[in-house]
Design a protein around this motif. Structure first.
Motif, short mmCIF file in Angstrom:
data_model
loop_
_atom_site.label_atom_id
_atom_site.label_comp_id
_atom_site.label_asym_id
_atom_site.label_seq_id
_atom_site.Cartn_x
_atom_site.Cartn_y
_atom_site.Cartn_z
N ARG A 81 33.45 32.35 110.73
CA ARG A 81 32.56 31.51 111.51
C ARG A 81 31.41 30.99 110.65
O ARG A 81 31.06 31.59 109.63
CB ARG A 81 32.00 32.27 112.70
CG ARG A 81 33.03 33.09 113.49
CD ARG A 81 34.26 32.32 113.84
NE ARG A 81 34.01 31.43 114.95
CZ ARG A 81 34.93 30.68 115.51
NH1 ARG A 81 36.17 30.70 115.05
NH2 ARG A 81 34.64 29.91 116.52
N ALA A 82 30.79 29.90 111.08
CA ALA A 82 29.70 29.29 110.33
C ALA A 82 28.49 30.21 110.21
O ALA A 82 27.81 30.23 109.18
CB ALA A 82 29.27 27.98 110.98
N ARG A 83 28.20 30.96 111.24
CA ARG A 83 27.07 31.90 111.24
C ARG A 83 27.59 33.27 111.66
O ARG A 83 27.50 33.65 112.84
CB ARG A 83 25.98 31.41 112.18
CG ARG A 83 24.69 32.20 112.07
CD ARG A 83 23.60 31.62 112.95
NE ARG A 83 22.39 32.42 112.87
CZ ARG A 83 21.44 32.39 113.78
NH1 ARG A 83 21.53 31.60 114.82
NH2 ARG A 83 20.37 33.15 113.64
N PRO A 84 28.13 34.04 110.72
CA PRO A 84 28.76 35.32 111.06
C PRO A 84 27.90 36.26 111.89
O PRO A 84 28.40 36.90 112.82
CB PRO A 84 29.08 35.93 109.69
CG PRO A 84 29.20 34.76 108.78
CD PRO A 84 28.21 33.76 109.29
N ALA A 85 26.61 36.33 111.60
CA ALA A 85 25.75 37.27 112.32
C ALA A 85 25.67 36.96 113.81
O ALA A 85 25.50 37.87 114.62
CB ALA A 85 24.36 37.29 111.71
N HIS B 144 28.11 36.04 115.72
CA HIS B 144 29.30 36.62 116.34
C HIS B 144 29.27 38.15 116.25
O HIS B 144 29.72 38.82 117.18
CB HIS B 144 30.54 36.02 115.70
CG HIS B 144 30.59 34.55 115.90
ND1 HIS B 144 31.10 33.97 117.04
CD2 HIS B 144 30.13 33.53 115.13
CE1 HIS B 144 30.96 32.66 116.96
NE2 HIS B 144 30.37 32.36 115.81
N LEU B 145 28.72 38.67 115.17
CA LEU B 145 28.56 40.12 115.07
C LEU B 145 27.55 40.61 116.09
O LEU B 145 27.73 41.68 116.70
CB LEU B 145 28.15 40.53 113.66
CG LEU B 145 29.21 40.36 112.58
CD1 LEU B 145 28.63 40.71 111.21
CD2 LEU B 145 30.45 41.20 112.88
N GLY C 48 19.48 31.64 119.05
CA GLY C 48 18.61 32.77 118.76
C GLY C 48 18.98 34.11 119.36
O GLY C 48 18.53 35.15 118.89
N MET C 49 19.78 34.09 120.43
CA MET C 49 20.06 35.34 121.15
C MET C 49 21.57 35.52 121.34
O MET C 49 22.31 34.56 121.44
CB MET C 49 19.40 35.32 122.53
CG MET C 49 17.88 35.20 122.51
SD MET C 49 17.04 36.61 121.79
CE MET C 49 17.34 37.86 123.02
N ALA C 50 21.96 36.78 121.41
CA ALA C 50 23.34 37.13 121.76
C ALA C 50 23.27 38.16 122.89
O ALA C 50 22.32 38.93 122.97
CB ALA C 50 24.06 37.72 120.55
#
Length: 118
Positions: A40-44, A46-47, A108-110
């Protein structure tokens, strides 16, 4: 009888933690979870959603002790699902429940919600 769990995380907080602690990703996530996020473009981002799901599952199952690898978030094409093992799998079996999850993220949030039910 089942339970509900929810968790929310600032993505930048996880990004900073991963930068400071090189082995943290391996400690928190399975190889498959890390591989998925790495595409993914921004791994963090999705993590972070997967970390929230792990925490939400632990809350839904009222787990006093568990290993993050006991809760694996699976899926890359459709709705995610959860694969339980170890303490989490034993607890779900003890309760006679299955666990469903829902993940979400913004820039910004997950967050994630888990529901344990029959």
């Amino acid at each position: 009888m089942g339970g509900v769990g929810i968790d929310l995380l600032e993505i930048e907080r996880l990004e900073r933690a991963l930068e400071r602690r090189p082995g943290l990703a391996e400690r928190l996530f399975t190889a498959a979870e890390r591989d998925y996020a790495g595409t993914r473009a921004r791994p963090a981002m999705h993590l972070a959603a997967r970390f929230c799901a792990k925490e939400a599952v632990a809350k839904a199952l009222a787990l006093p002790v568990w290993d993050p690898h006991d809760v694996e978030i699976v899926g890359s094409g459709g709705p995610p699902s959860v694969r339980l093992s170890g303490h989490a799998g034993a607890r779900a079996q003890e309760l006679g429940v299955t666990v469903e999850i829902s993940l979400t993220h913004t820039h910004g949030m997950a967050g994630a919600v888990a529901v344990a039910g029959r």
